[in-house]
Design a protein around this motif. Structure first.
Motif, PDB file in Angstrom:
ATOM      1  N   ARG A 257       0.828  -1.214   0.000  1.00  0.00           N
ATOM      2  CA  ARG A 257       0.000   0.000   0.000  1.00  0.00           C
ATOM      3  C   ARG A 257       0.861   1.261   0.000  1.00  0.00           C
ATOM      4  N   ASP A 258       1.891   1.250   0.845  1.00  0.00           N
ATOM      5  CA  ASP A 258       2.657   2.475   1.072  1.00  0.00           C
ATOM      6  C   ASP A 258       4.133   2.121   1.298  1.00  0.00           C
ATOM      7  N   PRO A 259       4.798   1.646   0.211  1.00  0.00           N
ATOM      8  CA  PRO A 259       6.169   1.146   0.380  1.00  0.00           C
ATOM      9  C   PRO A 259       7.112   2.191   0.983  1.00  0.00           C
ATOM     10  N   ARG A 260       6.934   3.461   0.603  1.00  0.00           N
ATOM     11  CA  ARG A 260       7.888   4.465   1.080  1.00  0.00           C
ATOM     12  C   ARG A 260       7.853   4.591   2.607  1.00  0.00           C
ATOM     13  N   THR A 261       6.666   4.614   3.186  1.00  0.00           N
ATOM     14  CA  THR A 261       6.567   4.741   4.647  1.00  0.00           C
ATOM     15  C   THR A 261       7.252   3.557   5.330  1.00  0.00           C
ATOM     16  N   VAL A 262       7.023   2.350   4.826  1.00  0.00           N
ATOM     17  CA  VAL A 262       7.633   1.159   5.433  1.00  0.00           C
ATOM     18  C   VAL A 262       9.153   1.229   5.289  1.00  0.00           C
ATOM     19  N   LEU A 263       9.631   1.567   4.091  1.00  0.00           N
ATOM     20  CA  LEU A 263      11.083   1.633   3.871  1.00  0.00           C
ATOM     21  C   LEU A 263      11.707   2.740   4.719  1.00  0.00           C
TER      22      LEU A 263
ATOM     23  N   TRP B 180      10.647   3.767   7.621  1.00  0.00           N
ATOM     24  CA  TRP B 180      10.675   3.322   9.020  1.00  0.00           C
ATOM     25  C   TRP B 180      11.886   2.407   9.260  1.00  0.00           C
ATOM     26  N   TYR B 181      12.133   1.504   8.312  1.00  0.00           N
ATOM     27  CA  TYR B 181      13.304   0.633   8.476  1.00  0.00           C
ATOM     28  C   TYR B 181      14.610   1.410   8.316  1.00  0.00           C
ATOM     29  N   ALA B 182      14.610   2.423   7.451  1.00  0.00           N
ATOM     30  CA  ALA B 182      15.805   3.263   7.297  1.00  0.00           C
ATOM     31  C   ALA B 182      16.091   3.994   8.612  1.00  0.00           C
ATOM     32  N   TRP B 183      15.010   4.439   9.280  1.00  0.00           N
ATOM     33  CA  TRP B 183      15.165   5.100  10.583  1.00  0.00           C
ATOM     34  C   TRP B 183      15.729   4.116  11.615  1.00  0.00           C
ATOM     35  N   ARG B 184      15.192   2.879  11.639  1.00  0.00           N
ATOM     36  CA  ARG B 184      15.700   1.893  12.605  1.00  0.00           C
ATOM     37  C   ARG B 184      17.173   1.572  12.327  1.00  0.00           C
ATOM     38  N   ARG B 185      17.496   1.479  11.043  1.00  0.00           N
ATOM     39  CA  ARG B 185      18.878   1.191  10.636  1.00  0.00           C
ATOM     40  C   ARG B 185      19.815   2.303  11.099  1.00  0.00           C
ATOM     41  N   SER B 186      19.390   3.544  10.929  1.00  0.00           N
ATOM     42  CA  SER B 186      20.281   4.650  11.312  1.00  0.00           C
ATOM     43  C   SER B 186      20.413   4.722  12.831  1.00  0.00           C
ATOM     44  N   ALA B 187      19.314   4.403  13.544  1.00  0.00           N
ATOM     45  CA  ALA B 187      19.401   4.398  15.012  1.00  0.00           C
ATOM     46  C   ALA B 187      20.379   3.318  15.472  1.00  0.00           C
ATOM     47  N   LEU B 188      20.407   2.201  14.739  1.00  0.00           N
ATOM     48  CA  LEU B 188      21.286   1.080  15.113  1.00  0.00           C
ATOM     49  C   LEU B 188      22.758   1.382  14.886  1.00  0.00           C
ATOM     50  N   ALA B 189      23.024   2.293  13.956  1.00  0.00           N
ATOM     51  CA  ALA B 189      24.424   2.580  13.619  1.00  0.00           C
ATOM     52  C   ALA B 189      25.184   3.049  14.854  1.00  0.00           C
TER      53      ALA B 189
ATOM     54  N   PHE C  83      20.830  -8.158  -1.117  1.00  0.00           N
ATOM     55  CA  PHE C  83      21.800  -7.073  -1.340  1.00  0.00           C
ATOM     56  C   PHE C  83      22.160  -6.451   0.000  1.00  0.00           C
ATOM     57  N   PRO C  84      23.361  -5.827   0.079  1.00  0.00           N
ATOM     58  CA  PRO C  84      23.624  -5.006   1.261  1.00  0.00           C
ATOM     59  C   PRO C  84      22.654  -3.827   1.253  1.00  0.00           C
ATOM     60  N   ALA C  85      22.207  -3.403   2.446  1.00  0.00           N
ATOM     61  CA  ALA C  85      21.250  -2.288   2.506  1.00  0.00           C
ATOM     62  C   ALA C  85      21.925  -1.009   2.026  1.00  0.00           C
ATOM     63  N   GLU C  86      21.159  -0.188   1.317  1.00  0.00           N
ATOM     64  CA  GLU C  86      21.679   1.106   0.852  1.00  0.00           C
ATOM     65  C   GLU C  86      20.773   2.219   1.348  1.00  0.00           C
ATOM     66  N   PRO C  87      21.316   3.432   1.490  1.00  0.00           N
ATOM     67  CA  PRO C  87      20.466   4.540   1.935  1.00  0.00           C
ATOM     68  C   PRO C  87      19.316   4.749   0.956  1.00  0.00           C
ATOM     69  N   LEU C  88      18.179   5.172   1.503  1.00  0.00           N
ATOM     70  CA  LEU C  88      16.977   5.381   0.702  1.00  0.00           C
ATOM     71  C   LEU C  88      17.078   6.702  -0.055  1.00  0.00           C
ATOM     72  N   GLY C  89      16.885   6.651  -1.387  1.00  0.00           N
ATOM     73  CA  GLY C  89      16.919   7.887  -2.188  1.00  0.00           C
ATOM     74  C   GLY C  89      15.509   8.353  -2.527  1.00  0.00           C
TER      75      GLY C  89
ATOM     76  N   LEU D  72      12.035   4.718  -5.365  1.00  0.00           N
ATOM     77  CA  LEU D  72      12.017   3.446  -4.640  1.00  0.00           C
ATOM     78  C   LEU D  72      13.130   2.554  -5.196  1.00  0.00           C
ATOM     79  N   PRO D  73      13.880   1.866  -4.335  1.00  0.00           N
ATOM     80  CA  PRO D  73      14.976   1.032  -4.819  1.00  0.00           C
ATOM     81  C   PRO D  73      14.458  -0.221  -5.539  1.00  0.00           C
ATOM     82  N   ARG D  74      15.038  -0.511  -6.679  1.00  0.00           N
ATOM     83  CA  ARG D  74      14.582  -1.640  -7.498  1.00  0.00           C
ATOM     84  C   ARG D  74      15.700  -2.650  -7.703  1.00  0.00           C
ATOM     85  N   CYS D  75      15.320  -3.894  -7.871  1.00  0.00           N
ATOM     86  CA  CYS D  75      16.260  -4.982  -8.141  1.00  0.00           C
ATOM     87  C   CYS D  75      16.749  -4.871  -9.581  1.00  0.00           C
ATOM     88  N   GLY D  76      18.069  -4.939  -9.784  1.00  0.00           N
ATOM     89  CA  GLY D  76      18.653  -4.839 -11.118  1.00  0.00           C
ATOM     90  C   GLY D  76      18.252  -6.008 -11.998  1.00  0.00           C
TER      91      GLY D  76
END
Ligand code: OAD
Length: 250
Positions: free
Chosen positions: A59-65, A67-76, A145-151, A154-158
């Motif tokens: 429904r809303d991929p950007r919001t989910v991605l 949220w995980y980007a935020w969790r990832r940065s908090a974990l750093a 893939f290794p996680a990459e920062p969100l631009g 939306l990130p797509r599989c090559g």
């Protein structure tokens, strides 16, 4: 801490032939990673069904991605604590895999690599039941893939053009069958299951200690409070994992 429980726990650890440890968010609490269900836990402020389900992702991929980007940065900013390190040393010493985690924070892996130094960290590397936020996976073809920062886009599989999403298990998604089989096998073979910092309410992870019990083994629980598993434990040690585990395992 109750002396009898502590003594029993020490004896079971000393005498065990095969050990499995199941960890949850509580082991990372002292590293500054929020848990899910405690006061201040993530599911007290966020609704899992809005953030961590396949429906939300569709429904809303950007919001989910995001949220995980935020969790990832908090974990750093978070580091493995004395509990992660004690478990890593324990399995390195035993030379046998047995560490199973519900956490997606990658802190067990970091502790294993730090404690192993140059030697192989294999026996201390965790089986990650719910995946890891440090990796992405293609929602279409499953490539990792290794996680990459969100631009902006939306990130797509090559390879297939599918959405690149965190390699974690969302609510309602099945666990990786191979990963779950390995964990079940360890649980059934173990004569001791250490259950550390988990409320033990999310299945199938919560069934692993019961598999050890059914095979004739024991449960030792390490938690700051009671859980649904406490009554099934031969010993329940009350305390913070970062303090209890070095004393129990080293
Ligand atoms: P919970 O938040 O449900 O439980 C955390 C547990 O850790 C509680 O039992 C606390 O009492 C205990 N605890 C807190 N601090 C502790 C400390 N310093 N030392 C020892 N124990 C401590 O987290 P989990 O049980 O890990 O799944 O949650 C299981 C799953 O539910 C997660 O993997 C996640 C979540 O939804 C997915 O995202 C698929």
């Amino acid at each position: 801490m109750e002396e009898g429980q502590w003594r029993t726990a020490r004896r079971l650890v000393r005498e065990a032939r095969r050990v499995i440890a199941l960890t949850g968010a509580g082991i990372s609490a002292e590293s500054g990673v929020p848990t899910f269900r405690d006061a201040g836990g993530l599911w007290r402020s966020y609704r899992p069904e809005e953030l961590a389900t396949p429906e939300a992702l569709a429904r809303d991929p950007r919001t989910v991605l995001e949220w995980y980007a935020w969790r990832r940065s908090a974990l750093a900013a978070c580091r493995p604590n004395a509990g992660h390190r004690a478990l890593a040393r324990f399995f390195l010493r035993r030379g046998e895999a047995g560490l199973v985690t519900q956490n997606v924070d990658g802190l067990h892996t970091r502790a294993a690599l730090e404690e192993a130094g140059d030697a192989s960290a294999d026996p201390a590397l965790p089986i990650e039941l719910h995946g890891a936020v440090g990796r992405d996976r293609c929602d279409g073809c499953g490539t990792r893939f290794p996680a990459e920062p969100l631009g902006d886009a939306l990130p797509r599989c090559g390879a297939c053009g599918g959405l690149r999403r965190p390699d974690v298990v969302l609510f309602g998604e099945p666990l990786d069958a191979e990963v779950l089989d390995r964990a079940r096998e360890l649980a059934e073979q173990a004569d001791l299951c250490l259950v550390i910092g988990t409320s033990a309410v999310v299945y199938p992870a919560a069934a692993l200690p019961l598999a050890t019990l059914e095979a004739g083994g024991h449960i030792v629980e390490v938690n700051v409070r009671r859980t649904t598993l406490t009554d099934a434990a031969t010993a329940a040690v009350r305390g913070e994992a970062g303090t209890v585990l070095p004393a129990l395992l080293d």
